[in-house]
Design a protein around this motif. Structure first.
Motif, PDB file in Angstrom:
ATOM      1  N   THR A 268       0.625  -1.296   0.115  1.00 57.07           N
ATOM      2  CA  THR A 268       0.445   0.025  -0.183  1.00 57.07           C
ATOM      3  C   THR A 268       1.346   1.037  -0.033  1.00 57.07           C
ATOM      4  O   THR A 268       1.630   0.515  -0.003  1.00 57.07           O
ATOM      5  CB  THR A 268      -1.102   0.026   0.845  1.00 57.07           C
ATOM      6  N   SER A 269       0.098   2.352   0.050  1.00 58.16           N
ATOM      7  CA  SER A 269       1.615   3.820   0.306  1.00 58.16           C
ATOM      8  C   SER A 269       1.713   4.302   1.617  1.00 58.16           C
ATOM      9  O   SER A 269       2.621   4.763   1.397  1.00 58.16           O
ATOM     10  CB  SER A 269       0.298   4.844  -0.381  1.00 58.16           C
ATOM     11  N   ASP A 270       1.048   2.761   2.929  1.00 62.23           N
ATOM     12  CA  ASP A 270       2.296   2.867   3.020  1.00 62.23           C
ATOM     13  C   ASP A 270       3.333   1.742   3.624  1.00 62.23           C
ATOM     14  O   ASP A 270       2.966   0.436   3.339  1.00 62.23           O
ATOM     15  CB  ASP A 270       1.315   2.692   5.261  1.00 62.23           C
ATOM     16  N   PRO A 271       4.636   1.751   3.702  1.00 60.99           N
ATOM     17  CA  PRO A 271       5.191   1.079   3.907  1.00 60.99           C
ATOM     18  C   PRO A 271       5.881  -0.048   4.828  1.00 60.99           C
ATOM     19  O   PRO A 271       5.793  -1.506   4.742  1.00 60.99           O
ATOM     20  CB  PRO A 271       6.533   1.233   4.042  1.00 60.99           C
ATOM     21  N   ALA A 272       4.816   0.252   5.438  1.00 60.11           N
ATOM     22  CA  ALA A 272       4.421  -1.411   6.985  1.00 60.11           C
ATOM     23  C   ALA A 272       2.992  -1.753   6.243  1.00 60.11           C
ATOM     24  O   ALA A 272       3.114  -3.107   7.012  1.00 60.11           O
ATOM     25  CB  ALA A 272       4.676  -0.674   8.407  1.00 60.11           C
ATOM     26  N   LEU A 273       2.722  -1.365   6.043  1.00 63.57           N
ATOM     27  CA  LEU A 273       1.138  -1.866   5.846  1.00 63.57           C
ATOM     28  C   LEU A 273       0.692  -2.425   4.208  1.00 63.57           C
ATOM     29  O   LEU A 273       1.156  -1.760   3.183  1.00 63.57           O
ATOM     30  CB  LEU A 273      -0.283  -0.621   5.504  1.00 63.57           C
ATOM     31  N   PHE A 274       0.560  -3.737   4.168  1.00 60.71           N
ATOM     32  CA  PHE A 274      -0.117  -5.014   3.088  1.00 60.71           C
ATOM     33  C   PHE A 274      -1.151  -5.005   2.654  1.00 60.71           C
ATOM     34  O   PHE A 274      -2.385  -4.846   4.103  1.00 60.71           O
ATOM     35  CB  PHE A 274       0.564  -5.774   2.825  1.00 60.71           C
ATOM     36  N   ALA A 275      -1.650  -4.945   1.824  1.00 57.81           N
ATOM     37  CA  ALA A 275      -3.407  -5.703   1.479  1.00 57.81           C
ATOM     38  C   ALA A 275      -3.267  -6.545   0.439  1.00 57.81           C
ATOM     39  O   ALA A 275      -2.970  -6.322   0.158  1.00 57.81           O
ATOM     40  CB  ALA A 275      -4.010  -4.406   1.396  1.00 57.81           C
ATOM     41  N   ILE A 276      -4.827  -7.262   1.241  1.00 62.24           N
ATOM     42  CA  ILE A 276      -4.808  -8.658   0.162  1.00 62.24           C
ATOM     43  C   ILE A 276      -6.223  -8.793   0.041  1.00 62.24           C
ATOM     44  O   ILE A 276      -6.951  -8.497   0.778  1.00 62.24           O
ATOM     45  CB  ILE A 276      -4.101 -10.130   0.392  1.00 62.24           C
ATOM     46  N   GLY A 277      -7.157  -9.981  -1.338  1.00 67.74           N
ATOM     47  CA  GLY A 277      -8.028  -9.920  -1.137  1.00 67.74           C
ATOM     48  C   GLY A 277      -9.308  -8.915  -1.332  1.00 67.74           C
ATOM     49  O   GLY A 277      -9.192  -7.962  -2.058  1.00 67.74           O
TER      50      GLY A 277
END
Lengths: 316, 316
Positions: A268-277
């Motif tokens: 995502t736009s935050d380097p520590a945050l990922f998103a899936i699904g």
């Protein structure tokens, strides 16, 4: 404060897959699910699973069991009945709630896999209807409405698919749609138009859901301003899905529909945050296989970051 | 000239999934596979399938059978033993070859799902070795090399994983690597360094594979210029994978490794050409579930384009 390298929020197919891969790749992880069991939207699928080729499952619960077999055999870490009230992406902490217990947790990376839910009408009586458990599945519950009037709200594929199923089961179906134009594919539209027990009301909005102990009628407002009352035994709200992206608000970029913006690696736009699904997938393209695949991608990426001390992969 | 709305090239998990979804969504399609059976790289997986959570399959062939059950039940269209010599993306035609028969075919959209293969050394004797069938799997064939010397070429995870499997089965393993640095994760490197029957040769290239009826030795060239000959009973080339992207050359943009550039909907730089699976996925992130999910996404997208008369979906 407890520290977890990778916290996964949301226990649907995407989150389950991410946890399985974290465990396999030796990543210290924790999957957090607010309900008392894993499965996410699988638990609402009452017909055959068609979007996970190779698997023959009669319904979502059957596929859930298959995924959980893998999950538990792998030895993944999970905490059920737990919800998150806030994420602080500067201090890399989040606040967990389990019953009355409240805990602050520190993380390196966060994978959001909170999925999507039905969009609501937000009209008087809707909350009460759902609280009473009147949240029906057109495929699983159609038999309950033989010879009864029901309303389906929406103009897309899911609204029409539901209307056809209910009409075929003998219900008297009213499709209520705000616009004159339909998103549903023409094949559904034609089929619905040919059925005597389907009535389509266009340029009509639902303004209230009525009934004390059960739904008894809906109040409709035509574009012209005219108000009508329609007696129905059930209301099926099929106005699309809404990504459960509240936790990422103010942290990661999302589009106007609330879908998190991600790249091919789930960043995502935050380097520590990922998103899936479904949290980051256009509803039209949502599939169980895609969610599971995205879970694998994110975990493999995080394994390479964590083991190589922060080296980043260039997508191209 | 025969016309097909959507032609899918390559019958691995990505192509099989795309075909299943095309059929479900009523898209006239044809899956073309050059081999005599579908499955793609699944047919080379001799150990348990771990990257398709929910499915318990002892090997790739078992998962292939599960996918084919779905494929045939759905009634998908397939043409086996057929290869494509050229694609003309201006006239939307391609040239098919089945045995001695040659056919020109017209398409609206093309889904490339040709996957990836092992990268080769391109040294004298390699082609002959492969033609003799000396293309071993470290997991399935390790028992053949007990008390024998074998060479593994490469410095990544797959090279080390293979070396460890072979060493555990009692082979005398030489890891031959061009560089002094290894891409393999440190856990594999440490495990290999601790095994007495694994020898690591760095800054060493294979210059020839020797042997008349079977591999008997390899010729090695040190960075210093020194040439040595090492007697081995087999050579395992594990220097990475290479996308099978030849058909898209000059048509769609690809990176320096030959990976097709795609977006989240599988679109390439050519509007009529889509790509899914290992042809467009960084090897580290490749997984069966991802390929299957990508097949679903592309088919759903094409269904919306074809049924809505060309309307394009904006990714964001």
């Amino acid at each position: 404060m407890r520290h977890i390298d990778v916290v996964i929020i949301g226990g649907g197919p995407a989150g389950i897959s991410a946890a399985i891969w974290c465990q396999r790749l030796g990543i210290q992880h924790l999957l957090i699910e607010k309900k008392g069991e894993l499965g996410g939207q699988l638990l609402n699928i009452h017909n055959e699973i068609i979007d996970y080729p190779g698997v023959q499952a009669a319904n979502g619960r059957e596929l859930q069991r298959m995924l959980l077999t893998h999950f538990h055999e792998a030895g993944c870490s999970v905490q059920l009945n737990t919800w998150i009230s806030s994420i602080n992406n500067t201090s890399h902490t989040l606040v967990l709630h389990e019953g009355n217990k409240k805990e602050k947790l520190h993380y390196h990376y966060l994978i959001l896999a909170t999925g999507a839910g039905q969009r609501r009408l937000n009209v008087p009586g809707e909350k009460e209807m759902l609280a009473r458990g009147e949240n029906y599945s057109a495929s699983a519950d159609a038999h309950l409405f033989k010879d009864k009037a029901v309303a389906i709200v929406g103009g897309g594929d899911r609204a029409f698919e539901g209307a056809i199923l209910l009409a075929d089961a003998g219900a008297n179906v009213f499709i209520v749609h705000r616009s004159k134009e339909f998103k549903a594919r023409s094949q559904y539209l034609n089929e619905a138009l040919q059925k005597e027990n389907i009535t389509i009301l266009t340029e009509t909005a639902v303004s209230a859901i009525l009934g004390e102990k059960a739904v008894s009628a809906i109040e409709l407002k035509k574009k012209s301003g005219e108000i009508m009352k329609l007696e129905v035994a059930a209301v099926f709200v099929r106005i699309g899905v809404k990504p459960n992206s509240e936790l990422a608000e103010g942290i990661a970029r999302m589009n106007k529909d609330g879908l998190l913006e991600t790249d091919l690696l789930g960043r995502t736009s935050d380097p520590a945050l990922f998103a899936i699904g479904d949290l980051c997938t256009i509803p039209l393209f949502s599939s169980i296989a895609l969610s599971v695949g995205q879970g694998a991608v994110v975990a493999k990426h995080l394994a390479s970051i964590l083991s190589e001390g922060g080296e980043r992969v260039q997508v191209r």
